[in-house]
Design an enzyme around this catalytic site. Structure first.
Site, PDB file in Angstrom:
ATOM      1  N   LYS A   1      36.908  48.905  47.777  1.00 56.73           N
ATOM      2  CA  LYS A   1      38.250  49.228  47.263  1.00 56.73           C
ATOM      3  C   LYS A   1      38.025  50.030  45.991  1.00 56.73           C
ATOM      4  CE  LYS A   1      41.320  48.605  44.717  1.00 56.73           C
ATOM      5  NZ  LYS A   1      41.764  49.674  43.774  1.00 56.73           N
TER       6      LYS A   1
ATOM      7  N   GLY B   1      34.822  46.446  36.350  1.00 55.80           N
ATOM      8  CA  GLY B   1      36.127  46.762  35.778  1.00 55.80           C
ATOM      9  C   GLY B   1      36.324  45.995  34.489  1.00 55.80           C
ATOM     10  N   SER B   2      37.580  45.776  34.151  1.00 56.05           N
ATOM     11  CA  SER B   2      37.885  45.163  32.855  1.00 56.05           C
ATOM     12  C   SER B   2      37.629  43.646  32.889  1.00 56.05           C
ATOM     13  CB  SER B   2      39.350  45.422  32.505  1.00 56.05           C
ATOM     14  OG  SER B   2      40.172  44.871  33.515  1.00 56.05           O
ATOM     15  N   THR B   3      37.418  43.094  31.730  1.00 59.80           N
ATOM     16  CA  THR B   3      37.186  41.655  31.602  1.00 59.80           C
ATOM     17  C   THR B   3      38.426  40.877  32.059  1.00 59.80           C
ATOM     18  OG1 THR B   3      35.530  41.965  29.897  1.00 59.80           O
ATOM     19  CG2 THR B   3      36.664  39.844  29.892  1.00 59.80           C
ATOM     20  N   GLU B   4      39.593  41.433  31.750  1.00 62.68           N
ATOM     21  CA  GLU B   4      40.843  40.775  32.138  1.00 62.68           C
ATOM     22  C   GLU B   4      40.938  40.644  33.672  1.00 62.68           C
ATOM     23  OE1 GLU B   4      44.029  43.229  30.880  1.00 62.68           O
ATOM     24  OE2 GLU B   4      45.549  41.933  31.776  1.00 62.68           O
TER      25      GLU B   4
ATOM     26  N   GLY C   1      38.439  40.889  35.718  1.00 61.47           N
ATOM     27  CA  GLY C   1      37.297  40.062  36.123  1.00 61.47           C
ATOM     28  C   GLY C   1      37.675  38.592  36.227  1.00 61.47           C
TER      29      GLY C   1
ATOM     30  N   GLU D   1      30.664  43.184  36.481  1.00 58.51           N
ATOM     31  CA  GLU D   1      30.227  44.131  35.439  1.00 58.51           C
ATOM     32  C   GLU D   1      31.478  44.500  34.661  1.00 58.51           C
ATOM     33  OE1 GLU D   1      27.266  45.273  34.647  1.00 58.51           O
ATOM     34  OE2 GLU D   1      26.111  44.427  36.285  1.00 58.51           O
TER      35      GLU D   1
ATOM     36  N   CYS E   1      31.504  51.919  29.841  1.00 54.95           N
ATOM     37  CA  CYS E   1      31.353  50.513  29.474  1.00 54.95           C
ATOM     38  C   CYS E   1      30.262  50.294  28.436  1.00 54.95           C
ATOM     39  CB  CYS E   1      31.065  49.693  30.725  1.00 54.95           C
ATOM     40  SG  CYS E   1      29.616  50.274  31.620  1.00 54.95           S
TER      41      CYS E   1
ATOM     42  N   GLU F   1      38.126  46.494  23.218  1.00 56.45           N
ATOM     43  CA  GLU F   1      37.537  47.611  23.949  1.00 56.45           C
ATOM     44  C   GLU F   1      38.614  48.685  24.113  1.00 56.45           C
ATOM     45  OE1 GLU F   1      36.839  47.531  28.211  1.00 56.45           O
ATOM     46  OE2 GLU F   1      34.845  48.362  27.895  1.00 56.45           O
TER      47      GLU F   1
HETATM   48  P1  NAD Z   1      40.372  47.586  35.954  1.00 62.14           P
HETATM   49  O1  NAD Z   1      39.823  46.220  35.755  1.00 62.14           O
HETATM   50  O2  NAD Z   1      41.773  47.844  35.577  1.00 62.14           O
HETATM   51  O3  NAD Z   1      40.234  48.029  37.487  1.00 62.14           O
HETATM   52  C1  NAD Z   1      38.994  47.996  38.156  1.00 62.14           C
HETATM   53  C2  NAD Z   1      39.243  47.864  39.645  1.00 62.14           C
HETATM   54  O4  NAD Z   1      39.878  46.613  39.880  1.00 62.14           O
HETATM   55  C3  NAD Z   1      40.176  48.927  40.226  1.00 62.14           C
HETATM   56  O5  NAD Z   1      39.723  49.290  41.506  1.00 62.14           O
HETATM   57  C4  NAD Z   1      41.500  48.194  40.314  1.00 62.14           C
HETATM   58  O6  NAD Z   1      42.353  48.707  41.316  1.00 62.14           O
HETATM   59  C5  NAD Z   1      41.044  46.796  40.654  1.00 62.14           C
HETATM   60  N1  NAD Z   1      42.013  45.745  40.311  1.00 62.14           N
HETATM   61  C6  NAD Z   1      42.975  45.756  39.366  1.00 62.14           C
HETATM   62  N2  NAD Z   1      43.666  44.599  39.402  1.00 62.14           N
HETATM   63  C7  NAD Z   1      43.116  43.834  40.361  1.00 62.14           C
HETATM   64  C8  NAD Z   1      43.380  42.529  40.865  1.00 62.14           C
HETATM   65  N3  NAD Z   1      44.357  41.781  40.369  1.00 62.14           N
HETATM   66  N4  NAD Z   1      42.593  42.052  41.841  1.00 62.14           N
HETATM   67  C9  NAD Z   1      41.583  42.790  42.348  1.00 62.14           C
HETATM   68  N5  NAD Z   1      41.299  44.045  41.933  1.00 62.14           N
HETATM   69  C10 NAD Z   1      42.059  44.554  40.944  1.00 62.14           C
HETATM   70  O7  NAD Z   1      39.355  48.546  35.181  1.00 62.14           O
HETATM   71  P2  NAD Z   1      39.436  50.122  35.016  1.00 62.14           P
HETATM   72  O8  NAD Z   1      40.524  50.435  34.043  1.00 62.14           O
HETATM   73  O9  NAD Z   1      39.442  50.765  36.357  1.00 62.14           O
HETATM   74  O10 NAD Z   1      38.000  50.432  34.375  1.00 62.14           O
HETATM   75  C11 NAD Z   1      37.749  50.266  33.019  1.00 62.14           C
HETATM   76  C12 NAD Z   1      37.036  48.961  32.747  1.00 62.14           C
HETATM   77  O11 NAD Z   1      35.851  48.878  33.552  1.00 62.14           O
HETATM   78  C13 NAD Z   1      36.562  48.841  31.320  1.00 62.14           C
HETATM   79  O12 NAD Z   1      36.821  47.558  30.835  1.00 62.14           O
HETATM   80  C14 NAD Z   1      35.064  49.072  31.420  1.00 62.14           C
HETATM   81  O13 NAD Z   1      34.311  48.527  30.379  1.00 62.14           O
HETATM   82  C15 NAD Z   1      34.750  48.466  32.734  1.00 62.14           C
HETATM   83  N6  NAD Z   1      33.486  48.995  33.278  1.00 62.14           N
HETATM   84  C16 NAD Z   1      32.374  48.190  33.235  1.00 62.14           C
HETATM   85  C17 NAD Z   1      31.147  48.670  33.704  1.00 62.14           C
HETATM   86  C18 NAD Z   1      29.909  47.807  33.654  1.00 62.14           C
HETATM   87  O14 NAD Z   1      28.914  48.169  34.298  1.00 62.14           O
HETATM   88  N7  NAD Z   1      29.908  46.688  32.948  1.00 62.14           N
HETATM   89  C19 NAD Z   1      31.055  49.967  34.202  1.00 62.14           C
HETATM   90  C20 NAD Z   1      32.210  50.754  34.218  1.00 62.14           C
HETATM   91  C21 NAD Z   1      33.422  50.253  33.760  1.00 62.14           C
END
Ligand code: NAD
Length: 499
Positions: A195, A248-251, A253, A270, A304, A401
């Site tokens: 996804k 993605g984001s910690t929230e 996660g 991650e 990130c 962040e």
């Molecule tokens: P995000 O958490 O908003 O979204 C990430 C993914 O999760 C997207 O595909 C989104 O559609 C999906 N998503 C959103 N809500 C969801 C839910 N309720 N259930 C399941 N999936 C859901 O993050 P973003 O804005 O796309 O990316 C930025 C974040 O990603 C930053 O916090 C960044 O630090 C982090 N990031 C971390 C790494 C790492 O390796 N640690 C690498 C890249 C980005």
């Protein structure tokens, strides 16, 4: 469709498609007919339209992935899985121009960075994981099951694919984020439902086609487009998924962990970061200044690993701040497709507003805006690379962040390394960090004191396919890259046999 000049016909053809979901080896639309638009962040214009999937499409894709686990893919030898991974790398390089153009118009990368990422990072990563299938080994164990004597029984372990992987990825560097899941999953023999981020799904869609062209059987790699709260949430909760690999984001996660609890899926995360860059007075400033600028401003700070908290010893503080600000002012802002652009847009208007809000909060809390701090007057979602000096660990832009090009500088006068490390560690995150010094003793002590999954010395965010990478604290669970990055895609079966 867009004002941005798009040189290649294959890219235009790809953008013009009615994008669906890739399930069991073919593209199909959403049952509901719902769609969402994809925009070029450099212009704000719509460049593509995708089907918006939800629980129904996720369910179909998970069923396809489940069936594929016991289909032809399960009879691929390790050497055949290696060959497929190697072929994916070759096909990525053959399709380089289209992949780069798609990545640029989708996520806003400057073209030279897209060329480096798609032409080097991605193929090297697939080739690294192409080496693993033939080296996945169990062990013979010197056990004495049920009192059997040596020679009366044998005990050993088998390493098996963990099963169906749900991979959920962000928009900030779309193709590498997908590669990080697909390569180890295929190396281990898993099947996937991907996804991708709804803000930048284009290269993920092209990659699943490439996997198919490389000989991956139908149903092994599936992709469902859609929003996080619909498709993402359905994937995280689906009982037919064995493991979620989330970036993605910690929230979000945290939401993934809750959703995955239903069938106790394996989960790797991650997540976000707020990484420290610590500069000691003996460091080589000719290295430090461009290094600190790159650490923060690479990918417009939407990274990130970004080194967004710069701790500089007061003896060299002013020179470092002036040097980094001079680089920031000189960066050529523009659309990634324009030759010479060095600094692209942020992903969306919302992200630009968010970044501007953090700069305003920093100003209100007493930070000094040394450079940047504004959105330039032009179309697209650009924001100037920004340096905030005289910041403190309790200020909003230092704590949160931002995921934008905002560097927060703090001076330190202390020679007590533990105190310096305490400041560097005063964040909920623990993803990356760097130490800049010529003194090996200082470097080694700081390497141990910084609480992060990755620490680099005299460079920042040193990434290599073979080097494990991942977060401590609220930056995540588990590691990607390297041998450790393969482990979460495998499970161990213990076998004891007598006769
Ligand atoms: P995000 O958490 O908003 O979204 C990430 C993914 O999760 C997207 O595909 C989104 O559609 C999906 N998503 C959103 N809500 C969801 C839910 N309720 N259930 C399941 N999936 C859901 O993050 P973003 O804005 O796309 O990316 C930025 C974040 O990603 C930053 O916090 C960044 O630090 C982090 N990031 C971390 C790494 C790492 O390796 N640690 C690498 C890249 C980005």
């Amino acid at each position: 469709m867009t004002d941005t000049p798009i040189p290649s016909a294959t890219t235009l053809e790809f953008l013009g498609r009615e994008h669906g979901h890739f399930i069991d080896g073919r593209w199909r639309p959403s049952a509901s007919g719902a769609t969402f638009d994809v925009h070029d962040p450099a212009t704000g214009r719509r460049i593509a339209r995708c089907a918006a999937g939800g629980a129904a499409e996720i369910d179909e894709a998970v069923r396809a992935a489940r069936a594929a686990l016991t289909g032809p893919w399960s009879r691929f030898t390790a050497a055949q899985r290696s060959a497929v991974l190697w072929k994916i790398a070759d096909l990525v390089q053959q399709d380089l121009q289209r992949l780069c153009e798609l990545e640029v118009v989708d996520s806003g990368l400057p073209m030279p960075i897209a060329q480096y990422v798609c032409g080097m990072v991605v193929p090297e990563f697939f080739r690294y994981y192409a080496g693993w299938p033939t080296k996945i080994e169990g062990a013979t164990i010197p056990a004495a099951p049920q009192g059997k004597l040596p020679g009366e029984a044998i005990s050993f372990t088998l390493r098996e694919p963990v099963g169906v992987v749900g991979a959920i990825t962000p928009w900030n560097s779309p193709l590498p984020m997908v590669m990080l899941k697909v390569a180890p999953a295929l190396a281990a023999g898993c099947t996937l439902v991907l996804k991708p981020a709804e803000l930048a799904p284009l290269t993920a869609m092209r990659l699943v086609e490439i996997c198919q062209e490389a000989g991956v059987p139908d149903g092994v790699v599936n992709l469902v487009n859609g929003h996080g709260e619909d498709a993402g949430a359905a994937l995280a909760a689906h009982p037919g998924v064995d493991k979620i690999a989330f970036t993605g984001s910690t929230e979000v996660g945290r939401m993934i962990v809750r959703a995955a609890a239903g069938n106790l899926k394996k989960v790797t995360l991650e997540l976000g970061g707020k990484s420290p860059v610590v500069v000691f007075p003996d460091a080589d400033l000719a290295q430090v200044i461009p290094g600190a600028a790159r650490a923060c401003f690479f990918l417009q700070g939407q990274n990130c690993m970004a080194g967004t908290r710069l701790f500089v010893h007061e003896k060299v503080h002013d020179r470092v701040v002036e040097g980094v600000a001079a680089i920031a002012r000189a960066l050529k802002i523009g659309p990634g497709l324009d030759p010479g652009s060095e600094f692209g847009p942020l992903i969306s208007a919302a992200q630009r507003e968010r970044v501007a809000g953090f700069v305003a909060a920093g100003r209100a809390e007493g930070a000094e805006v040394v450079c940047g701090g504004r959105a330039p007057e032009r179309p697209g979602y650009f924001f100037e690379p920004t340096v905030l000096a005289r910041t403190r660990s309790d200020m909003t832009p230092v704590r949160e962040e931002i995921f934008g090009p905002v560097l927060c500088v703090q001076a330190f006068g202390d020679d007590d390394l533990e105190q310096v490390a305490r400041e560097a560690n005063s964040t909920i995150y623990g993803l990356s960090g760097s130490v800049w010094t010529r003194d090996l003793g200082t470097a080694m002590r700081m390497v141990r004191l910084i609480d992060a999954g990755q620490v680099s010395v005299n460079m920042h965010a040193a990434i290599d396919p073979a080097m494990p990478f991942g977060g401590n604290k609220q930056s995540g669970w588990g590691r990607e890259f390297g041998k450790e990055g393969l482990e979460p895609y495998l499970k161990t079966k213990g076998i004891s046999m007598t006769w």
